[in-house]
Design a protein around this motif. Structure first.
Motif: not given
Length: 481
Positions: A447-465
């Motif tokens: 997913f696009p990194r934006e302002d998040y950091k390695i080691g953080e837990f995020v919720n990601v909406k899945i659009n494709s695979c």
């Protein structure tokens, strides 16, 4: 064959923080399963206390160690080629010493030292604490060997140095050895009988990892579900334990719950499971705690009852189906992965079709698939003729791989439109503008990194695979931060 072998990690050379007072250089390379990579961290920790800093430059090393695997013939051939390379460098730098660690060391000890004379020392999986003494022998001009298998060594008192770590995920060894005498497997002969590590030392190691900022651990063993601590000793001797020892024993259910409740903001994985040892109680623990990942690696090896019996697998096809049904019922969102062997001795086309039909029943998320290669020292190697032609093995393996690919697509597409929790582990291989991590089901998510950091837990909406990767966009932080 019970062990998951990550091909992209094979031959990784490892490096750790340098100590100013250390004057010697260690080059250590690992092959095989996660247990071998974990063991290399133990070895590096021991040698760090004995004057060695790690290097990734082979030519400058005073000591070269290769941690080996005997699980497949391909691994052994690769390691032999590496030993040839080490010895070519050694001719230029005669002070360099070369050693073999691990499973292959145990199996080929005399061949390496006496017949081929391609190494200076040979150290089995239970003898790493003896490395300083063995190195002193080598420095005195002697060959050195210790491949004695221990009844109680678990390295619970060694704090492993995390090698090439991302600082986010770590392996924590909880058992060593194996009591399951599968006819194709060398593990009981190379790693010894099964024994479990003292729970408090496990908890102390995880506490240290948490304090260092790690966010996910994998409890590791040849057969984690049969973890059993009753004061020390082999699992097979539990029946001789005292009433008090039996009453206070810690099994895998207890350990898993202890870790999950003590570290509620840390993710917990485990590997590898064995079908006959995975009890329903463990499934309820997994379902109960959100920080225990919903993924079970459940090697089956074959879908044929006849072949399972030949393999000395202690489960039947029907019992495996029952276990899968329980997993699907108790943990509906659980992913399941497999190990599968194509072309085991005497395997018929009907046996092979049984394997394919089992795969159709389970529809695994992913798997590790091999054609059978005879391992010297195993019961199959001694007693069974490797009678399935190589071209037949290759064709059956390809059919298994193709079916798994189809099922992987099916399972990946189930995530489209859903929001999953992801631990950010690293920058994506394909783009620096994207992060990569895994969801609870151990599926890679990009997913696009934006302002998040390695080691953080995020919720990601899945659009494709793709068949092995989910692609989406972050919709916010998860509750695990």
């Amino acid at each position: 064959m019970e062990k998951t072998i990550e091909e992209n990690k094979q031959g990784e050379s490892l490096v750790l923080e340098q100590k100013k007072e250390n004057t010697k250089k260690l080059f250590i390379e690992s092959y095989g399963c996660a247990m071998n990579f974990s063991d290399s961290e133990v070895v590096a920790s021991i040698l760090s206390e004995n004057g060695f800093n790690t290097t990734q430059i082979l030519e400058e090393a005073d000591l070269v160690l290769v941690n080996t695997c005997s699980i497949r013939d391909k691994a052994e051939q690769t390691i032999r080629k590496r030993l040839e390379k080490y010895n070519a460098v050694k001719r230029i730098n005669p002070k360099m010493k070369v050693g073999v660690l691990g499973c292959m060391a145990e199996r080929l000890k005399s061949q390496f030292l006496e017949e081929e004379k391609i190494v200076d020392l040979v150290v089995g999986p239970d003898a790493y604490k003896d490395l300083p003494n063995l190195l002193a022998e080598v420095e005195s001009g002697n060959d050195a060997i210790n491949v004695i298998l221990s009844k109680d060594e678990t390295y619970g008192d060694i704090s492993p140095v995390r090698l090439n770590s991302n600082g986010i995920t770590a392996l924590v060894s909880i058992t060593r050895g194996c009591d399951n005498m599968c006819t194709f497997c060398v593990v009981p002969f190379t790693r010894g009988r099964e024994r479990s590590r003292e729970p408090q030392s496990i908890m102390t190691e995880i506490t240290n990892l948490w304090n260092q900022g790690y966010r996910e651990i994998t409890l590791l063993g040849q057969n984690v579900d049969s973890y059993l601590w009753y004061g020390g000793g082999l699992k097979k001797d539990f029946e001789k334990a005292s009433d008090m020892q039996k009453a206070t024993a810690v099994n895998f259910d207890n350990l898993l719950e202890m870790v999950a409740t003590t570290f509620p903001k840390m993710r917990v994985r485990f590997s590898t499971s064995n079908p006959q040892d995975m009890h329903e109680s463990v499934l309820h623990i997994i379902a109960k705690y959100p920080n225990i990942c919903k993924h079970i690696h459940l090697p089956v090896q074959s879908g044929s009852d006849r072949i399972l019996k030949e393999m000395n697998r202690l489960h039947t096809r029907a019992e495996y189906f029952d276990l899968i049904t329980k997993i699907r019922t108790i943990i509906p969102d659980c992913s399941i992965s497999q190990d599968m062997i194509a072309g085991f001795p005497t395997e018929t086309e009907e046996d092979h079709q049984d394997t394919l039909s089992l795969m159709e029943f389970v529809k695994y998320n992913f798997g590790y698939m091999y054609s059978y290669s005879e391992r010297p020292g195993t019961l199959a190697g001694r007693k069974m003729e490797d009678d399935v032609p190589e071209e037949t093995k290759a064709r059956r393996l390809q059919e298994i791989v193709d079916l798994q690919q189809k099922h992987s697509w099916f399972r990946s597409e189930e995530f489209i439109g859903k929001t999953v929790e992801v631990l950010i582990e690293k920058t994506s291989k394909k783009s620096k503008e994207q992060f990569s991590g895994r969801n609870s089901q151990s599926i890679t998510v990009v997913f696009p990194r934006e302002d998040y950091k390695i080691g953080e837990f995020v919720n990601v909406k899945i659009n494709s695979c793709t068949s092995g990767t989910l692609i989406g966009e972050v919709v916010g932080y998860s509750d695990m931060n």
